[in-house]
Design a protein around this motif. Structure first.
Motif: not given
Length: 258
Positions: A248-255
């Motif tokens: 999901p959005g923010k977690v994808k950014e962290l990845w």
């Protein structure tokens, strides 16, 4: 030679040093295999674990013992043995749980093949010990698998797999791929028969904090990013891109940032 870094063994070592030092500063501590009768540890394995605790500054001690004696009754002697602040904090955390429940942790030893991976997680996530790094990695991986199909999870697990040093003791064969598998057999079974879950950013991070018993000196976002960074080093660009599609959005950014 593959060894297992085990928190059940570490607990007994730290506890005995603490008890001895309460009576005498820089105490001599004698360790016998009978002290570890429930752990089924050999003298060589015990020495390997002591070397790690010493090297990583959980304890300060001069260690002597014959590693060639296998299951010998000869004691291992710790001269001038003291706990460091890191060792005291680790023992305090272990004492908050019962040894019978694995100190609140999965009962999985840490193989030396994984130490580099887990030390990266420990450093980047600001964790005190490698056992926290292992346990939190298992939780992050669990939530990651929950948002993807079984087929996708299997493809990722296949790339995380590396051949371990052959050994007759299966408890010592732990790889990064073993961290990807769920340590709870029931949870692992359910995850393979259900559809991917829709988990939003805040719920993803909340689960990491809740299921991972988050230490107070770090947070879920930092832990997730640390696990992501160490994991991406193990994967092909194809798998890295595939994982990004599931997050999901923010977690994808962290990845992507890791």
């Amino acid at each position: 030679m593959t060894i297992g870094l085990r928190d059940d063994v570490a607990y007994i070592v730290l506890k005995k040093i603490k008890e001895s030092s309460q009576n005498q500063a820089d105490a001599q501590v004698n360790l016998n295999l009978m002290d570890f009768s429930e752990q089924e540890v050999t003298q060589k394995e015990l020495l390997d674990n002591l070397d790690y605790l010493n090297e990583k500054a959980y304890i300060k001690a001069q260690v002597s013992g014959n590693s060639e004696e296998g299951n010998s009754a000869s004691p291992i002697i710790l001269e001038q043995a003291t706990l460091t602040e890191k060792g005291r904090q680790t023992l305090k955390k272990m004492e908050s749980h019962s040894p019978a429940d694995g100190f609140g942790r999965p009962r999985v030893p840490i193989a030396t093949e994984n130490v580099g991976f887990l030390e990266k997680v420990m450093l980047e996530a600001n964790l005190n010990d490698i056992f926290d790094a292992r346990d939190l990695t298992v939780v992050v991986y669990r939530v990651m698998r929950d948002v993807m199909t079984t087929e996708a999870a299997d493809r990722i697990g296949a790339e995380l797999h590396t051949e371990a040093q052959p050994t007759a003791d299966k408890t010592l064969n732990m790889e990064v791929a073993d961290l990807w598998k769920d340590t709870n057999p029931f949870v692992g079974f359910i995850s393979r028969i259900r559809q991917p879950l829709i988990i939003k950013d805040d719920r993803f991070l909340f689960r990491i904090a809740q299921e991972g018993s988050m230490p107070e000196f770090t947070d879920a976002e930092r832990v997730v990013k640390a696990v992501f960074a160490a994991t991406k080093e193990q994967l092909s660009s194809e798998r890295i891109a595939e994982i990004a599609q599931w997050l999901p959005g923010k977690v994808k950014e962290l990845w992507n940032q890791a």
